[in-house]
Design a protein around this motif. Structure first.
Motif, PDB file in Angstrom:
ATOM      1  N   PHE A   2      32.332  65.391  -4.833  1.00  0.00           N
ATOM      2  CA  PHE A   2      32.898  66.244  -3.778  1.00  0.00           C
ATOM      3  C   PHE A   2      34.127  65.587  -3.147  1.00  0.00           C
ATOM      4  CE2 PHE A   2      28.821  68.266  -4.141  1.00  0.00           C
ATOM      5  CZ  PHE A   2      29.137  69.598  -3.949  1.00  0.00           C
ATOM      6  N   ILE A   3      35.181  66.395  -2.987  1.00  0.00           N
ATOM      7  CA  ILE A   3      36.388  65.865  -2.356  1.00  0.00           C
ATOM      8  C   ILE A   3      36.431  66.196  -0.874  1.00  0.00           C
ATOM      9  CG2 ILE A   3      37.825  65.774  -4.419  1.00  0.00           C
ATOM     10  CD1 ILE A   3      38.946  68.504  -3.703  1.00  0.00           C
ATOM     11  N   THR A  34      41.601  73.953   6.994  1.00  0.00           N
ATOM     12  CA  THR A  34      40.806  74.565   5.927  1.00  0.00           C
ATOM     13  C   THR A  34      41.718  75.328   4.985  1.00  0.00           C
ATOM     14  OG1 THR A  34      40.475  76.567   7.236  1.00  0.00           O
ATOM     15  CG2 THR A  34      38.770  74.855   7.418  1.00  0.00           C
ATOM     16  N   VAL A  35      41.174  75.666   3.842  1.00  0.00           N
ATOM     17  CA  VAL A  35      41.871  76.540   2.905  1.00  0.00           C
ATOM     18  C   VAL A  35      40.840  77.539   2.383  1.00  0.00           C
ATOM     19  CG1 VAL A  35      41.638  74.758   1.112  1.00  0.00           C
ATOM     20  CG2 VAL A  35      43.177  76.663   0.750  1.00  0.00           C
ATOM     21  N   GLY A  36      41.233  78.806   2.370  1.00  0.00           N
ATOM     22  CA  GLY A  36      40.286  79.843   1.959  1.00  0.00           C
ATOM     23  C   GLY A  36      40.754  80.556   0.713  1.00  0.00           C
ATOM     24  N   THR A  37      39.801  81.097  -0.029  1.00  0.00           N
ATOM     25  CA  THR A  37      40.167  81.920  -1.170  1.00  0.00           C
ATOM     26  C   THR A  37      39.042  82.902  -1.440  1.00  0.00           C
ATOM     27  OG1 THR A  37      41.196  81.840  -3.345  1.00  0.00           O
ATOM     28  CG2 THR A  37      39.230  80.526  -3.074  1.00  0.00           C
ATOM     29  N   LYS A  81      44.561  72.479  -3.862  1.00  0.00           N
ATOM     30  CA  LYS A  81      44.892  72.855  -2.485  1.00  0.00           C
ATOM     31  C   LYS A  81      43.914  72.226  -1.514  1.00  0.00           C
ATOM     32  CE  LYS A  81      46.514  77.480  -3.252  1.00  0.00           C
ATOM     33  NZ  LYS A  81      46.106  78.846  -2.970  1.00  0.00           N
ATOM     34  N   VAL A  82      42.638  72.179  -1.905  1.00  0.00           N
ATOM     35  CA  VAL A  82      41.629  71.574  -1.035  1.00  0.00           C
ATOM     36  C   VAL A  82      41.933  70.080  -0.869  1.00  0.00           C
ATOM     37  CG1 VAL A  82      39.176  71.020  -0.779  1.00  0.00           C
ATOM     38  CG2 VAL A  82      39.860  73.249  -1.672  1.00  0.00           C
ATOM     39  N   ARG A  83      42.346  69.481  -1.964  1.00  0.00           N
ATOM     40  CA  ARG A  83      42.661  68.046  -1.928  1.00  0.00           C
ATOM     41  C   ARG A  83      43.861  67.778  -1.020  1.00  0.00           C
ATOM     42  NH1 ARG A  83      41.394  64.588  -6.391  1.00  0.00           N
ATOM     43  NH2 ARG A  83      41.472  66.331  -7.791  1.00  0.00           N
ATOM     44  N   GLY A  84      44.770  68.777  -0.961  1.00  0.00           N
ATOM     45  CA  GLY A  84      45.899  68.731  -0.031  1.00  0.00           C
ATOM     46  C   GLY A  84      47.018  67.823  -0.496  1.00  0.00           C
ATOM     47  N   TRP A 118      35.676  82.620   0.793  1.00  0.00           N
ATOM     48  CA  TRP A 118      35.060  81.298   0.917  1.00  0.00           C
ATOM     49  C   TRP A 118      36.088  80.330   1.491  1.00  0.00           C
ATOM     50  CZ3 TRP A 118      30.003  80.200   0.061  1.00  0.00           C
ATOM     51  CH2 TRP A 118      29.242  81.124  -0.668  1.00  0.00           C
ATOM     52  N   VAL A 119      35.652  79.515   2.426  1.00  0.00           N
ATOM     53  CA  VAL A 119      36.572  78.607   3.110  1.00  0.00           C
ATOM     54  C   VAL A 119      36.141  77.168   2.855  1.00  0.00           C
ATOM     55  CG1 VAL A 119      37.411  77.849   5.370  1.00  0.00           C
ATOM     56  CG2 VAL A 119      37.180  80.292   4.875  1.00  0.00           C
ATOM     57  N   ALA A 120      37.103  76.343   2.496  1.00  0.00           N
ATOM     58  CA  ALA A 120      36.831  74.922   2.245  1.00  0.00           C
ATOM     59  C   ALA A 120      37.563  74.075   3.275  1.00  0.00           C
ATOM     60  CB  ALA A 120      37.307  74.527   0.846  1.00  0.00           C
ATOM     61  N   ARG A 121      36.868  73.102   3.824  1.00  0.00           N
ATOM     62  CA  ARG A 121      37.537  72.102   4.647  1.00  0.00           C
ATOM     63  C   ARG A 121      38.443  71.288   3.719  1.00  0.00           C
ATOM     64  NH1 ARG A 121      32.889  69.540   6.850  1.00  0.00           N
ATOM     65  NH2 ARG A 121      33.004  67.961   5.246  1.00  0.00           N
ATOM     66  N   ARG A 122      39.642  70.980   4.199  1.00  0.00           N
ATOM     67  CA  ARG A 122      40.510  70.159   3.354  1.00  0.00           C
ATOM     68  C   ARG A 122      39.975  68.741   3.249  1.00  0.00           C
ATOM     69  NH1 ARG A 122      45.594  72.252   1.763  1.00  0.00           N
ATOM     70  NH2 ARG A 122      46.208  74.063   2.993  1.00  0.00           N
ATOM     71  N   ALA A 123      40.360  68.079   2.185  1.00  0.00           N
ATOM     72  CA  ALA A 123      39.887  66.711   1.973  1.00  0.00           C
ATOM     73  C   ALA A 123      40.523  65.768   2.998  1.00  0.00           C
ATOM     74  CB  ALA A 123      40.242  66.258   0.553  1.00  0.00           C
ATOM     75  N   GLY A 124      39.837  64.682   3.284  1.00  0.00           N
ATOM     76  CA  GLY A 124      40.419  63.572   4.043  1.00  0.00           C
ATOM     77  C   GLY A 124      40.706  63.889   5.496  1.00  0.00           C
TER      78      GLY A 124
END
Ligand SMILES: [Zn+2]
Length: 164
Positions: A13-14, A112-115, A161-164, A98-104
Motif C-alpha cells: 500500500f502506498i 485526496t484524489v478521486g476516480t 496520481k495517488v502516489r503524487g 472512490w477517493v484515495a488519500r494521497r501518499a506521504g
C-alpha cells in the motif's frame, strides 16, 4: 496478473498506514481467485464496506495497492456514469466515486484524489465481455485485448496520481 499473497498485498500500500493494512479483511474467496482473469484486483472490505482496495501489477511483477473510500450513502445509480478504469458501457453495474488519500505528507495534510470505479471492482470481468462483431470491430477478441490493455494502463495512471 500474477498470483499474489495477502502479505504481499498488505505490504504494497502506498497510502495506508501499517495498521490500516493489517486490519484489511480479505475477499471471501481470495484463495479461489482466477488470477489469469484479473488485470487489477479490487474488493470492498467485507467488514468495512465503505473501504475498498485496489491492487495493480507493475512492470516487472511488483504490485502497488491503494486504500480507497466510498461515499457514504452508497451506490450512484446514474447509468450515464462510466467507470474510469474499465469504461464498460454494456455492463450496467453501479459506479462509485472512490477517493484515495494521497501518499506521504500530502495525504497526511488531507489531500485526496478521486476516480469513478465500478462499485464492486468488476472491471476485469467487464473488459472480458466480448462485444458482438460488427463492421467496425469484426474481431471481438481484439476489442477485448484492447480493453484489457486500457484497464491496466488507466489503473496504473490512477495509482501514479495517488502516489503524487
Ligand atoms: Zn470498472
Amino acid at each position: 496478473m500474477q498470483k499474489t499473497t495477502l502479505n504481499q498485498i498488505r505490504s504494497s500500500f502506498i497510502n495506508a498506514s501499517r495498521s490500516e493494512a493489517a486490519r484489511l479483511t480479505p475477499l471471501k474467496d481470495f484463495d479461489e481467485l482466477d488470477w489469469d482473469a484479473l488485470d487489477v484486483l479490487g474488493w470492498r472490505d467485507p467488514k468495512m464496506p465503505l473501504r475498498g482496495y485496489l491492487v495493480v501489477p507493475q512492470p516487472g511483477g511488483r504490485i502497488v495497492s491503494a486504500l480507497l473510500r466510498a461515499p457514504e450513502g452508497g451506490a450512484r445509480k446514474n447509468r450515464a456514469v462510466l467507470c474510469d478504469l474499465c469504461r464498460a458501457v454494456d455492463t450496467p453495474n453501479d459506479v462509485l466515486l472512490w477517493v484515495a488519500r494521497r501518499a506521504g505528507a500530502s495525504g497526511r495534510n488531507g489531500n485526496t484524489v478521486g476516480t469513478l470505479i465500478c462499485a464492486d471492482f468488476q472491471c476485469s470481468a467487464n473488459v472480458r465481455v466480448q462485444p458482438p462483431a460488427d463492421p467496425i470491430n469484426p474481431d471481438p477478441a481484439l476489442v477485448v485485448a484492447r480493453r484489457i490493455e486500457g484497464l491496466g494502463t488507466r489503473a496504473g495512471l490512477f495509482l501514479e496520481k495517488v502516489r503524487g
